[in-house]
Design a protein around this motif. Structure first.
Motif, PDB file in Angstrom:
ATOM      1  N   LYS A  44      23.122  -2.922  50.988  1.00  0.00           N
ATOM      2  CA  LYS A  44      22.803  -2.410  49.854  1.00  0.00           C
ATOM      3  C   LYS A  44      23.275  -0.951  50.103  1.00  0.00           C
ATOM      4  N   SER A  45      22.763  -0.374  51.046  1.00  0.00           N
ATOM      5  CA  SER A  45      23.265   1.106  51.213  1.00  0.00           C
ATOM      6  C   SER A  45      22.990   1.256  52.679  1.00  0.00           C
ATOM      7  N   ILE A  46      23.563   2.303  53.431  1.00  0.00           N
ATOM      8  CA  ILE A  46      23.196   2.688  54.614  1.00  0.00           C
ATOM      9  C   ILE A  46      23.170   4.249  54.609  1.00  0.00           C
ATOM     10  N   TYR A  47      22.147   4.551  55.442  1.00  0.00           N
ATOM     11  CA  TYR A  47      21.660   6.103  55.354  1.00  0.00           C
ATOM     12  C   TYR A  47      21.401   6.620  57.030  1.00  0.00           C
ATOM     13  N   VAL A  48      22.191   7.753  57.112  1.00  0.00           N
ATOM     14  CA  VAL A  48      21.853   8.309  58.391  1.00  0.00           C
ATOM     15  C   VAL A  48      21.437   9.987  58.085  1.00  0.00           C
ATOM     16  N   ASN A  49      20.311  10.289  58.934  1.00  0.00           N
ATOM     17  CA  ASN A  49      19.801  11.779  58.749  1.00  0.00           C
ATOM     18  C   ASN A  49      19.769  12.472  60.305  1.00  0.00           C
ATOM     19  N   SER A  50      19.478  13.678  60.068  1.00  0.00           N
ATOM     20  CA  SER A  50      19.640  14.662  61.267  1.00  0.00           C
ATOM     21  C   SER A  50      18.482  14.449  62.206  1.00  0.00           C
ATOM     22  N   ILE A  54      19.167   5.780  61.738  1.00  0.00           N
ATOM     23  CA  ILE A  54      20.087   5.143  60.534  1.00  0.00           C
ATOM     24  C   ILE A  54      18.855   3.955  59.861  1.00  0.00           C
ATOM     25  N   LEU A  55      19.097   4.090  58.712  1.00  0.00           N
ATOM     26  CA  LEU A  55      18.271   2.944  57.601  1.00  0.00           C
ATOM     27  C   LEU A  55      19.422   2.244  57.164  1.00  0.00           C
ATOM     28  N   ALA A  80      15.545  -1.359  57.224  1.00  0.00           N
ATOM     29  CA  ALA A  80      15.462  -1.429  58.564  1.00  0.00           C
ATOM     30  C   ALA A  80      16.081  -0.382  59.267  1.00  0.00           C
ATOM     31  N   ALA A  81      15.576   0.214  60.572  1.00  0.00           N
ATOM     32  CA  ALA A  81      16.150   1.364  61.102  1.00  0.00           C
ATOM     33  C   ALA A  81      16.392   1.178  62.626  1.00  0.00           C
ATOM     34  N   ILE A  82      17.305   2.078  62.922  1.00  0.00           N
ATOM     35  CA  ILE A  82      17.777   2.255  64.192  1.00  0.00           C
ATOM     36  C   ILE A  82      17.578   3.645  64.844  1.00  0.00           C
ATOM     37  N   TYR A  83      17.134   4.040  65.672  1.00  0.00           N
ATOM     38  CA  TYR A  83      16.773   5.245  66.365  1.00  0.00           C
ATOM     39  C   TYR A  83      17.987   5.362  67.091  1.00  0.00           C
ATOM     40  N   ARG A 113      13.578  -6.537  65.907  1.00  0.00           N
ATOM     41  CA  ARG A 113      12.420  -6.969  66.881  1.00  0.00           C
ATOM     42  C   ARG A 113      11.893  -5.551  67.106  1.00  0.00           C
ATOM     43  N   GLY A 114      10.545  -5.434  66.842  1.00  0.00           N
ATOM     44  CA  GLY A 114       9.848  -4.167  66.882  1.00  0.00           C
ATOM     45  C   GLY A 114       9.944  -3.263  65.830  1.00  0.00           C
ATOM     46  N   GLU A 115       9.254  -2.040  65.893  1.00  0.00           N
ATOM     47  CA  GLU A 115       9.071  -1.326  64.709  1.00  0.00           C
ATOM     48  C   GLU A 115       9.623   0.106  64.945  1.00  0.00           C
ATOM     49  N   HIS A 116      10.068   0.847  64.059  1.00  0.00           N
ATOM     50  CA  HIS A 116      10.426   2.277  64.302  1.00  0.00           C
ATOM     51  C   HIS A 116       9.886   3.087  63.067  1.00  0.00           C
TER      52      HIS A 116
END
Length: 130
Positions: A44-50, A54-55, A80-83, A113-116
């Motif tokens: 749907k969309s992808i987001y990156v912040n400082s 990444i969401l 969902a997220a990636i650190y 798998r897991g949470e952030h």
């Protein structure tokens, strides 16, 4: 009715009748020796912040209650997220794959798998041709 209006309505009907929109399923939780959640659908969309997160936003949000039933502590069901700092190379590959999927209007399959930070933590992605 004028011929132009009839032609326009005919073309509009044809476009709607022949289109096949992709409807994503709600992300599904699997209870195995290694609990995980899987999403198959559009980006749907992808987001990156400082803050180096990444969401990826789902087409259809997940049910938070389903997450807790298999041991995940999730506060947000729409993404969902990636650190990035956890694995910068994977984060770069993930981001480029998600962008390619979005640009080409192709569905992805993502496992988490897991949470952030209250989101499910993404750990793999597939890009398949429709």
């Amino acid at each position: 009715m004028s011929r132009r209006i009839l032609l326009f309505l005919s073309l509009l009907f044809l476009a709607v009748a022949t289109s096949t929109p992709i409807r994503a399923a709600t992300p599904i939780f699997h209870s195995t020796p290694h609990n995980y959640c899987q999403y198959h659908g559009m980006v749907k969309s992808i987001y990156v912040n400082s803050g180096n997160i990444i969401l990826l936003y789902f087409d259809t949000p997940l049910h938070i209650n389903s997450a807790s039933s298999v041991g995940f502590n999730v506060s947000f069901g729409e993404a969902a997220a990636i650190y990035i700092n956890d694995n910068p190379e994977f984060a770069n590959l993930f981001y480029s794959t998600a962008l390619a999927a979005q640009a080409s209007n192709q569905p992805v399959t993502i496992q988490m798998r897991g949470e952030h930070s209250g989101y499910l933590k993404i750990d793999r992605i597939w890009l398949s041709k429709q």
